[in-house]
Design an enzyme around this catalytic site. Structure first.
Site, PDB file in Angstrom:
ATOM      1  N   GLY A 153       3.916   4.885   0.117  1.00 47.20           N
ATOM      2  CA  GLY A 153       3.663   3.974  -0.987  1.00 47.20           C
ATOM      3  C   GLY A 153       4.149   4.624  -2.267  1.00 47.20           C
ATOM      4  N   ALA A 154       4.959   3.910  -3.037  1.00 42.08           N
ATOM      5  CA  ALA A 154       5.630   4.524  -4.187  1.00 42.08           C
ATOM      6  C   ALA A 154       4.672   5.218  -5.157  1.00 42.08           C
ATOM      7  CB  ALA A 154       6.484   3.479  -4.908  1.00 42.08           C
TER       8      ALA A 154
ATOM      9  N   ASP B 135       8.843  -0.688  -4.279  1.00 46.96           N
ATOM     10  CA  ASP B 135       9.185   0.728  -4.383  1.00 46.96           C
ATOM     11  C   ASP B 135      10.153   0.991  -5.527  1.00 46.96           C
ATOM     12  OD1 ASP B 135       8.328   2.604  -1.799  1.00 46.96           O
ATOM     13  OD2 ASP B 135       8.217   0.444  -1.454  1.00 46.96           O
TER      14      ASP B 135
ATOM     15  N   LYS C   5       9.374  -2.926   1.311  1.00 47.46           N
ATOM     16  CA  LYS C   5       9.496  -2.624   2.739  1.00 47.46           C
ATOM     17  C   LYS C   5      10.348  -3.671   3.451  1.00 47.46           C
ATOM     18  CE  LYS C   5       8.210   0.316   4.223  1.00 47.46           C
ATOM     19  NZ  LYS C   5       8.969   1.583   4.437  1.00 47.46           N
TER      20      LYS C   5
END
Length: 333
Positions: free
Chosen positions: A45-46, A221, A232
């Site tokens: 997860g960014a 992201d 994603k």
């Protein structure tokens, strides 16, 4: 709920590859294994990657190791998540101010950690306003507390709507091949008592056509200067289907995920991951030996498919290039 902790000059990460079966916290005192943990999606997860990298930078300072080398190693771990580079650049600026002293760097990493939670809660507050009563929210991948320092981006919107007593339900796309929706989003929401149902990725069109989905909310992201958004793999398909069925499609991300140096989605680097993530499920092989696979980790949703971008500073709407310029101009005043 959290997935990142700093205790006694040690970084602890909740191993997300083991969820939902077991909860295992892994300790780190060296930045190099943290880079491996980012690469192998122990932490993912960014926003969470950015926080973890900030703490890993502190580990290098505590060990008296080269901070330039640490930054380079950590930056190479995941090429698409812009929060990684944002956090490392912020830590580098702090290192220049303090001469690389560990304590000021730890304080800076803790500030990044706390700010991310606050940004997620702000996003949730702004996003809850677009969630109608009795909404059936479809989300893709995991953009929750596990993907951030806590609370979540897309799931922050879900949590805020639920806390506002809106009668919502969530459909979590399973999100092949790493199953972040089935393993992580469902785990988070079940723990919070928020109604959630897992759906196969290829059921999305059928669910929308039958009226099971009233809006979509996903994370990001990297967001380009024109609003094109990398998320994603599979998100682009969700956005296209949402447009066809007239369903609002929102992206939730902090301003730190917007990369103004990337003009559009064509310039966003897309990570390609190991073939084994596709060829096997657990230890079971599901494709014939020798057959190549595509395993791009992300796809890019064009800005014109996005109803709105929910940020910690409010809701951005098209035209996104102007909206992004304006929000950063206000922040830089």
């Amino acid at each position: 709920m959290d997935a990142i902790r700093w205790e006694g000059n040690t970084l602890y990460l909740l191993d997300q590859t083991k969820l939902p079966v077991t909860e295992v916290w892994l300790p780190y005192t060296d930045y190099r294994p943290v880079a491996d943990a980012i690469r192998t999606m122990v932490v993912r997860g960014a926003p969470a990657i950015g926080v973890a990298a900030a703490y890993a930078y502190c580990l290098a300072a505590l060990a008296g190791e080269g901070l330039d080398e640490a930054k380079e190693t950590l930056a190479a771990s995941r090429p698409t998540a812009v929060n990684l580079f944002w956090a490392l650049e912020r830590m580098e600026r702090k290192a220049k101010e303090c001469g690389g002293a560990a304590e000021p760097l730890i304080a800076e990493a803790k500030a990044i950690h706390a700010e991310d939670v606050a940004m997620c809660r702000a996003m949730g507050a702004h996003g809850a306003a677009v969630v109608p009563e009795h909404a059936r929210i479809l989300t893709h991948c995991n953009a929750g507390a596990l993907a951030t320092a806590g609370y979540g981006t897309a799931l922050g919107v879900v949590r805020a709507a639920f806390e506002n007593r809106k009668n919502i339900r969530v459909i979590a796309d399973e999100t092949r091949p790493f199953l972040q929706g089935a393993r992580l989003t469902a785990w988070e929401l079940q723990r919070d008592g928020i109604p959630v149902t897992v759906a196969c990725d290829n059921a999305c069109a059928s669910l929308m056509s039958r009226g099971f989905v009233s809006l979509c909310v996903v994370g990001a992201d990297r967001i380009a200067a024109n609003g094109d958004t990398a998320n994603k793999i599979g998100t682009l398909g969700v956005a296209i289907l949402a447009r066809h069925y007239g369903i609002p499609f929102y992206v939730a991300a902090p301003l730190s995920t917007i990369d103004r140096s990337t003009p559009d989605g064509k310039h966003i680097p897309i990570e390609e991951r190991l073939a084994s993530e596709v060829t096997t499920i657990g230890s079971t092989r599901v494709t014939p030996e020798g057959v190549p696979v595509f395993n791009f980790a992300f796809d890019v949703t064009p800005a014109d498919l996005i109803t709105g971008i929910i940020t910690d500073k409010g809701l951005l709407t098209a035209p996104y290039d102007a909206a992004i310029r304006d929000v950063f101009a206000r922040e830089e005043q």
